[in-house]
Design a protein around this motif. Structure first.
Motif, PDB file in Angstrom:
ATOM      1  N   SER A 102       0.761  -1.228   0.054  1.00 43.60           N
ATOM      2  CA  SER A 102      -0.098   0.144   0.186  1.00 43.60           C
ATOM      3  C   SER A 102       0.794   1.298   0.082  1.00 43.60           C
ATOM      4  N   LEU A 103       2.147   1.032   0.207  1.00 47.39           N
ATOM      5  CA  LEU A 103       2.996   2.427   0.397  1.00 47.39           C
ATOM      6  C   LEU A 103       4.013   2.468  -0.902  1.00 47.39           C
TER       7      LEU A 103
ATOM      8  N   VAL B  46      -2.833  11.515  -9.719  1.00 43.65           N
ATOM      9  CA  VAL B  46      -1.967  11.105  -8.676  1.00 43.65           C
ATOM     10  C   VAL B  46      -2.170  11.635  -7.372  1.00 43.65           C
ATOM     11  N   LYS B  47      -2.739  12.641  -7.204  1.00 42.65           N
ATOM     12  CA  LYS B  47      -3.183  13.137  -6.066  1.00 42.65           C
ATOM     13  C   LYS B  47      -4.157  12.377  -5.280  1.00 42.65           C
ATOM     14  N   LYS B  48      -5.129  11.918  -6.091  1.00 41.81           N
ATOM     15  CA  LYS B  48      -6.383  10.920  -5.568  1.00 41.81           C
ATOM     16  C   LYS B  48      -5.839   9.562  -5.375  1.00 41.81           C
ATOM     17  N   ARG B  49      -4.847   9.091  -6.318  1.00 45.88           N
ATOM     18  CA  ARG B  49      -4.137   7.938  -6.054  1.00 45.88           C
ATOM     19  C   ARG B  49      -3.486   7.715  -4.477  1.00 45.88           C
ATOM     20  N   ASP B  50      -2.786   8.990  -4.390  1.00 45.24           N
ATOM     21  CA  ASP B  50      -1.786   8.973  -3.220  1.00 45.24           C
ATOM     22  C   ASP B  50      -2.949   8.770  -1.688  1.00 45.24           C
ATOM     23  N   ALA B  51      -4.138   9.706  -2.049  1.00 46.96           N
ATOM     24  CA  ALA B  51      -5.235   9.645  -0.958  1.00 46.96           C
ATOM     25  C   ALA B  51      -5.692   8.536  -0.524  1.00 46.96           C
ATOM     26  N   ARG B  52      -5.870   7.717  -1.712  1.00 45.60           N
ATOM     27  CA  ARG B  52      -6.480   6.254  -1.435  1.00 45.60           C
ATOM     28  C   ARG B  52      -5.558   5.328  -0.921  1.00 45.60           C
TER      29      ARG B  52
ATOM     30  N   LYS C 298      13.223  -2.667   3.440  1.00 47.51           N
ATOM     31  CA  LYS C 298      12.412  -1.323   3.489  1.00 47.51           C
ATOM     32  C   LYS C 298      11.401  -1.343   4.560  1.00 47.51           C
ATOM     33  N   THR C 299      11.728  -0.691   5.739  1.00 46.42           N
ATOM     34  CA  THR C 299      10.298  -0.782   6.811  1.00 46.42           C
ATOM     35  C   THR C 299       9.194   0.047   6.183  1.00 46.42           C
ATOM     36  N   PRO C 300       8.067  -0.249   6.805  1.00 44.97           N
ATOM     37  CA  PRO C 300       6.746   0.671   6.380  1.00 44.97           C
ATOM     38  C   PRO C 300       7.112   2.198   6.594  1.00 44.97           C
ATOM     39  N   LEU C 301       7.804   2.331   7.534  1.00 41.57           N
ATOM     40  CA  LEU C 301       8.203   4.005   7.955  1.00 41.57           C
ATOM     41  C   LEU C 301       8.849   4.526   6.736  1.00 41.57           C
ATOM     42  N   GLU C 302      10.028   3.734   6.306  1.00 40.53           N
ATOM     43  CA  GLU C 302      10.735   4.454   5.314  1.00 40.53           C
ATOM     44  C   GLU C 302       9.956   4.580   4.023  1.00 40.53           C
ATOM     45  N   LEU C 303       9.087   3.353   3.673  1.00 41.42           N
ATOM     46  CA  LEU C 303       8.148   3.735   2.356  1.00 41.42           C
ATOM     47  C   LEU C 303       7.536   4.888   2.612  1.00 41.42           C
ATOM     48  N   ALA C 304       6.762   5.034   3.673  1.00 39.33           N
ATOM     49  CA  ALA C 304       5.769   6.173   3.936  1.00 39.33           C
ATOM     50  C   ALA C 304       6.396   7.558   3.915  1.00 39.33           C
ATOM     51  N   ILE C 305       7.682   7.800   4.183  1.00 40.74           N
ATOM     52  CA  ILE C 305       8.407   8.591   4.323  1.00 40.74           C
ATOM     53  C   ILE C 305       8.878   9.181   2.807  1.00 40.74           C
ATOM     54  N   ARG C 306       9.130   7.979   2.201  1.00 45.17           N
ATOM     55  CA  ARG C 306       9.761   8.360   0.573  1.00 45.17           C
ATOM     56  C   ARG C 306       8.386   8.698  -0.171  1.00 45.17           C
ATOM     57  N   VAL C 307       7.261   8.490   0.014  1.00 43.85           N
ATOM     58  CA  VAL C 307       6.194   8.946  -0.834  1.00 43.85           C
ATOM     59  C   VAL C 307       5.319  10.125   0.013  1.00 43.85           C
ATOM     60  N   SER C 308       5.800  10.511   1.186  1.00 46.22           N
ATOM     61  CA  SER C 308       5.283  11.804   2.035  1.00 46.22           C
ATOM     62  C   SER C 308       3.676  11.512   2.351  1.00 46.22           C
ATOM     63  N   TYR C 309       3.544  10.264   2.894  1.00 46.70           N
ATOM     64  CA  TYR C 309       2.287  10.000   3.610  1.00 46.70           C
ATOM     65  C   TYR C 309       2.251  10.441   5.027  1.00 46.70           C
ATOM     66  N   VAL C 310       1.941  11.638   5.331  1.00 48.39           N
ATOM     67  CA  VAL C 310       2.294  12.112   6.524  1.00 48.39           C
ATOM     68  C   VAL C 310       1.428  11.517   7.572  1.00 48.39           C
TER      69      VAL C 310
ATOM     70  N   LEU D 290      16.853  10.713   5.934  1.00 45.46           N
ATOM     71  CA  LEU D 290      15.799  10.322   4.823  1.00 45.46           C
ATOM     72  C   LEU D 290      14.915  11.388   4.643  1.00 45.46           C
ATOM     73  N   ALA D 291      14.166  11.788   5.886  1.00 48.71           N
ATOM     74  CA  ALA D 291      13.078  12.562   5.966  1.00 48.71           C
ATOM     75  C   ALA D 291      13.659  13.926   5.164  1.00 48.71           C
ATOM     76  N   LYS D 292      14.652  14.371   5.949  1.00 48.87           N
ATOM     77  CA  LYS D 292      15.286  15.817   5.553  1.00 48.87           C
ATOM     78  C   LYS D 292      15.325  15.944   3.966  1.00 48.87           C
ATOM     79  N   SER D 293      16.045  14.734   3.434  1.00 49.98           N
ATOM     80  CA  SER D 293      16.439  14.789   2.112  1.00 49.98           C
ATOM     81  C   SER D 293      15.125  14.885   1.197  1.00 49.98           C
ATOM     82  N   CYS D 294      13.856  14.282   1.737  1.00 48.48           N
ATOM     83  CA  CYS D 294      12.631  14.453   1.165  1.00 48.48           C
ATOM     84  C   CYS D 294      11.709  15.660   1.122  1.00 48.48           C
TER      85      CYS D 294
END
Length: 327
Positions: free
Chosen positions: A194-195, A213-219, A242-254, A299-303
């Motif tokens: 999902s991430l 893309v915006k709607k995709r990311d929201a879903r 890759k942990t779920p946290l790393e994946l979520a940060i890479r796609v900016s799912y706050v 990683l978060a800072k680079s994103c």
């Protein structure tokens, strides 16, 4: 004398000499009289000579009346004339035609058959976001098929999570799907899928335009949160490490980052630095190469997402305060 003035027997003899269903259909459309005479023959001819292929067409286009007439005439509801072994129920599930799917199941269609892609009808309905068909199949006792293998690497829950269908994820979890079953070969859970971003992530075959893309990311973010709330392992490590946290940060799912930290994801883990253009090296072959790592904060800072950076700082401070209180 015109063709339409011929006796019924001669018209039927002419139709019998036609090898193409398309030609017979064109003749049947000449007027009401020929339609009434030849329409039944057209169905019978498809059942006898074309392996009931019209039933696949009816399943794809949601033509309930056509499907009913074919089944009444003796059509094979498990026909699979194509190379992918897709039966009418697979096709109806793929395109979201619930009335035809229900008709097929009512007449004995096997709901757990695998097609050439080794997917059941439930896989196709989950992948393409057709909640009504998922509900119907579950109501009729569709097996959840939790065991993944080299032939069936993903469960329907994986499919729904990958394409961001939160409603279907909810239905499958309510039916008893195990949230932490891993994908065969990669070790990814539904939460990981999902991430991640894939091509053509949100698909509704035959149901209109692609979404933004915006709607995709929201879903997908909503789907991830739902999985976390239902007990997804927030520290699960697939083969990619890759942990779920790393994946979520890479796609900016706050919101997903917030939920992961709340459920115990560590804000202090290290992650690999990925070089997409790293060339092969005889000194460091890929089989032995260990990529450099960085902190999850870096990683978060680079994103560049300040909200995520704040959440990580807050989680680190709380973890530090807790560790001091236990000393």
């Amino acid at each position: 004398m015109s063709l339409l003035g011929l006796p019924n027997e001669l018209l039927l003899m002419i139709a019998e000499q036609m090898s193409s269903s398309k030609d017979i259909n064109a003749m049947a459309q000449a007027d009401r009289f020929t339609y009434a005479l030849l329409n039944k023959y057209l169905y019978d001819q498809n059942i006898r000579k074309s392996g009931s292929s019209a039933l696949l067409w009816a399943a794809k286009h949601g033509q309930l009346g056509t499907a009913q007439r074919l089944i009444k005439g003796g059509a094979n509801i498990e026909t699979y004339p194509g190379p992918l072994f897709q039966r009418p129920l697979h096709v109806a599930a793929t395109y979201g035609n619930v009335e035809v799917a229900q008709l097929l199941v009512d007449h004995g269609a096997k709901i757990t058959f695998l097609d050439g892609h080794f997917k059941t009808a439930l896989h196709h309905a989950a992948e393409n976001g057709h909640a009504a068909i998922v509900q119907m199949l579950l109501r009729h006792g569709h097996l959840l098929m939790e065991q993944t293998n080299h032939l069936v690497p993903e469960t329907p829950l994986h499919q729904a999570a990958k394409y961001g269908h939160a409603e279907i994820v909810r239905l499958l979890l309510a039916a008893g799907c195990k949230v932490n079953v891993t994908k065969f070969g990669t070790g990814e859970t539904a939460l990981h899928l999902s991430l991640e971003h894939f091509k053509h992530q949100i698909r509704h075959k035959g149901k209109g335009k692609k979404i933004s893309v915006k709607k995709r990311d929201a879903r997908k973010a909503k789907t991830a949160v739902l999985l976390i709330e239902h007990g997804a392992d927030v520290r699960a490590l697939p083969r990619s490490n890759k942990t779920p946290l790393e994946l979520a940060i890479r796609v900016s799912y706050v919101d997903v980052v917030r939920h992961l930290l709340k459920k115990g994801a560590s804000p202090n883990v290290r992650v690999s630095i990925i070089y997409s253009n790293l060339p092969p090296s005889p000194t460091f072959p890929f089989s032995t190469y260990t990529p450099p790592t960085t902190t999850i904060m870096d990683l978060a800072k680079s994103c560049g997402n300040n909200e995520i950076i704040y959440l990580l700082h807050d989680a680190q401070n709380k973890m530090y305060a807790t560790s001091r209180n236990t000393l």
